[in-house]
Design an enzyme around this catalytic site. Structure first.
Site, short mmCIF file in Angstrom:
data_model
loop_
_atom_site.label_atom_id
_atom_site.label_comp_id
_atom_site.label_asym_id
_atom_site.label_seq_id
_atom_site.Cartn_x
_atom_site.Cartn_y
_atom_site.Cartn_z
N HIS A 36 0.82 -1.21 0.00
CA HIS A 36 0.00 0.00 0.00
C HIS A 36 0.86 1.26 0.00
CE1 HIS A 36 -3.59 2.40 0.93
NE2 HIS A 36 -2.89 3.01 1.85
N SER A 83 -8.16 5.37 -3.22
CA SER A 83 -9.26 4.43 -2.96
C SER A 83 -9.28 4.06 -1.49
CB SER A 83 -9.10 3.16 -3.80
OG SER A 83 -7.98 2.41 -3.34
N HIS A 84 -10.41 3.55 -1.07
CA HIS A 84 -10.58 2.97 0.26
C HIS A 84 -11.40 1.69 0.11
CE1 HIS A 84 -9.68 5.23 4.25
NE2 HIS A 84 -8.60 5.00 3.56
N GLN A 226 -10.58 3.39 9.69
CA GLN A 226 -10.52 4.68 10.37
C GLN A 226 -11.92 5.27 10.53
OE1 GLN A 226 -9.15 3.88 7.43
NE2 GLN A 226 -6.96 4.31 7.40
N THR A 295 -5.41 7.18 12.60
CA THR A 295 -6.48 8.12 12.93
C THR A 295 -6.50 9.26 11.92
OG1 THR A 295 -6.30 7.63 15.29
CG2 THR A 295 -7.35 9.69 14.70
#
EC number: 6.3.5.3
Length: 709
Positions: A36, A83-84, A226, A295
């Site tokens: 990643h 992207s997530h 998150q 976070t």
């Protein structure tokens, strides 16, 4: 320890350090060397995207958080795509919302003001209730963050396929604007700068980078996702732009948390971070967790000591945590200390230079025996035009405040590309395109095709592509058939961007998009392209008695088409002829500037039939003669649903002008029909097909399925 590192990587770092890393160091290495963050299986190929262009201010070779190009008059645009995917599969609302937040922080890390967002969503079959739930919450998450932070969502993509049943793809692109002499780097070039952290650190997002670098197991903890706080994000946005002149470098805390942000910002220098000085959301956090926490709504600034007080004072006015947590050092070592004790001490270059991998490949390009298509025309029209990929996305756009900041010129759905106004008076068009069905047939042609499609889409509003970012989404790269499609897609994208002379200034690679059984998604590369409107802007409108002109040559190329997907039609994938895409786009741009056309639609998903349907949903009818189509086949179904590239449908009152202009450019064009007032009727070779039910489905499908889901 639950590391994702391969044995060869663990041996490599032991040799470089000449010792065994401690447990916390292993976690730092695992984060920084994750696929990643490190691009260890892809970086060698991405270098081929670099194009020397005088407009590029910050490009792919700079390897920073976003790309930037000069647009004239002292201004630059900053562009990024992210992207997530994995987080959105577990917690779709927060996964999607934090994807928006993260990309906005990437834009402001360049000192740029975000002016537009685009979302590209791919989910599974909507007959499965889980997919409806995923989509509804993904949209809600994007809307909640974008609307709260005041950045309009101006367009995007939405498509459906069984391949995404367990792996939704949630891509977000962002555009920002900045004076070109005010662009901020994400890296430093000198020691002595103080590291200032804004925001609280908590236990959410632990191991997120590692989580995104493996397949979904079905046992993943929601703690890896998150939590979004758009109101804190708005504070971060406003203050970062306010203090940008007072800082030397800005970096978003994304994947890998402080471990990655500090290492990358140091840029070959070193850093010392005192963990006890980091403001915490949760008391008594494990120091190792503090280092790799992801976070959200946190930023890292490199600041001259004389400016630290002024920087933190800006945050104090909002009661937002701000603390000096360390400094950049000349010794190239990354150190994390806890009350004076070194918990991590690793060479910067060792962290920044993970082992690179070239995995085996297996050619999976398909050789298909062509067969004549023998499908009943009427039912084929109804079936293809009813597909969810072709319905109106109005319900989705209605969830977004796409007119906030008043820069949106063309609202979502009103054209093939989004258009926003810029401070220098120019208009910027933006479009995203992907084609996983074509990529499953021929990844190389797909790579060329998505670039060409984005270029054509910009042309339909009068813009010429000038810059792009890419997002490459695949399964496990260690699988030879997956890695082959990845390499081939890159080859195609690179060839097309070089042909159009469009620099790719950044992007993202997302591997390990697989379900718990190890089945990969269809290869899904994506292009986001932007370009300036060259003169006049075309806002599509349909007028009675307009002539329908088909620009470009139609070929019997049904592989990867929507028709082929639905009816399993064996056929070769389209060969993307870039010269035809370029020349036909130039015809469209010239026609717009000469005010010769009122409507332009590139032919792509669903073929000519879908483009004609796009006229009909404006409340009109269309009649055409298939004998007028310039083609290598006389099969009506093939002519209607071929997805050959380089083609447009345009409406005009001066069809001969279009034909002559096309001929002068070396492109064929034919007058194939006219618009009429027979609402919802498609007339083909003197036979009427009533599409009223399909039109109703077009406008109501998403609201009925998702809005009530």
């Amino acid at each position: 320890m639950g590391l994702n590192l391969l044995p060869i990587e663990m041996d490599d770092i032991r040799k470089r350090l000449d010792r065994e890393p401690n447990e916390i160091e292993w976690r730092v290495i695992d984060a920084v060397w994750s696929e990643h963050c490190s691009y260890k299986s892809s970086k060698i190929f991405l270098k081929s995207f670099s194009i020397d262009s005088p407009n590029v201010i910050m490009g792919i070779k700079d390897w920073q958080d976003a790309g930037a190009v000069d647009i004239g008059d002292g201004w630059a645009i900053v562009i990024k795509v992210e992207s997530h995917n994995h987080p959105s599969a577990i917690d779709p609302f927060n996964g999607a919302a934090t994807g928006v937040g993260g990309i906005i922080r990437d834009i402001i890390s360049k000192g740029a003001k975000p002016i537009a967002l685009m979302d590209m969503i791919r989910v599974g079959n909507l007959k499965i209730r889980k997919n409806v739930w995923l989509l509804k919450n993904i949209i809600a998450g994007i809307a909640a963050y974008g609307n709260s932070i005041g950045v309009p969502v101006v367009g995007g993509e939405l498509s459906f396929d069984d391949t995404y049943n367990d792996n939704p793809l949630v891509d977000v692109a962002a555009i920002g604007i900045v004076r070109k002499d005010k662009i901020k780097p994400s890296i430093v070039d000198k020691a002595g700068l103080k590291l200032v952290l804004a925001g609280l650190t908590g236990i959410d997002g632990l191991g997120g980078a590692s989580f995104a670098s493996r397949k979904l197991s079905g046992e993943d903890e929601i703690g890896a996702v998150q939590i979004a706080d758009p109101f804190a994000g708005k504070i971060i946005l406003d203050i970062t732009l306010e203090i940008a002149d007072k800082v030397e470098a800005i970096k978003d805390l994304g994947g890998g948390g402080l471990a990655v942000a500090v290492t990358e910002m140091a840029n070959g220098l070193g850093a010392i971070v005192d963990i006890e000085k980091i403001p915490l959301r949760v008391k008594n956090m494990n120091p190792a967790d503090v280092i790799i926490s992801e976070t959200q709504e946190r930023m890292l600034y490199a600041v001259e000591e004389k400016n630290v007080e002024e920087v933190c004072k800006a945050f104090e006015e909002y009661e937002y945590p701000c603390s000096v947590i360390g400094e950049i050092t000349s010794e190239p070592i990354i150190k994390f200390r806890y009350f004076g004790k070194d918990l991590v001490s690793l060479p910067t270059n060792a962290l920044l230079e993970p082992p690179k991998f070239l995995w085996p490949i297996k050619n999976v390009r398909k050789n298909v025996e062509e067969k004549n298509v023998d499908l009943p025309l009427e039912s084929t029209i109804y079936t293809v035009l009813s597909h969810p990929d072709l319905v109106s996305k109005e319900w989705v756009y209605s969830q977004f405040d796409y007119e906030v900041n008043t820069s949106t010129v063309v609202k979502p759905g009103d054209a093939n590309g989004a258009v926003v106004s810029l401070p220098n008076g120019k208009l910027l068009a933006i479009k995203a395109d992907g084609n996983p069905d074509l990529c499953s047939e021929d990844a190389y042609e797909c790579g060329k095709g998505i670039v060409a499609e984005a270029y054509r889409n910009l042309a339909t509003v009068g813009a010429r592509g000038m810059v792009a970012v890419d997002h490459l989404q695949f399964g496990d790269p260690k699988k030879p058939e997956v890695y082959y499609t990845f390499v081939e897609a890159i080859r195609g994208i690179g060839e097309a961007t070089r042909f159009f002379n469009i620099p790719i200034v950044g992007g993202k690679v997302s591997f390990y998009n697989e379900n718990s059984q190890g089945k990969p998604i269809k290869p899904t590369p994506l292009i986001v392209m932007a370009g300036l409107v060259q003169g006049k802007l075309l806002k599509n409108r349909v007028e009675d008695s307009s002539y329908v002109v088909l620009l470009g040559y139609t070929r019997k190329e049904l592989g990867g088409s929507l028709l082929s997907k639905i009816f399993k039609v064996p056929s070769q994938a389209p060969k993307v002829r870039l010269q035809e895409d370029l020349l036909s786009s130039e015809v469209v741009i010239d026609a717009i500037n000469e005010e010769k056309i009122t409507f332009a639609k590139d032919i792509s998903r669903g073929g000519l039939a879908a483009s004609l349907f796009n006229i009909i949903v404006h409340g009109y009818g269309v009649e055409i003669s298939t004998k007028s189509i310039l083609s290598d086949t006389d099969n009506v179904v093939e002519n209607l649903f071929s997805e050959s590239s380089g083609r447009f449908v345009i409406l005009t009152n001066e069809p001969e002008w279009i034909v002559e202009k096309s001929r002068s450019k070396g492109i064929v064009a034919s007058i194939i029909g006219k618009v009429n007032k027979k609402t919802s009727i498609l007339t083909i070779d003197n036979t009427d097909y009533d599409l009223k039910t399909i039109v109703n489905n077009y406008f109501n499908f998403l609201e009925e399925v998702i809005g009530n889901g």
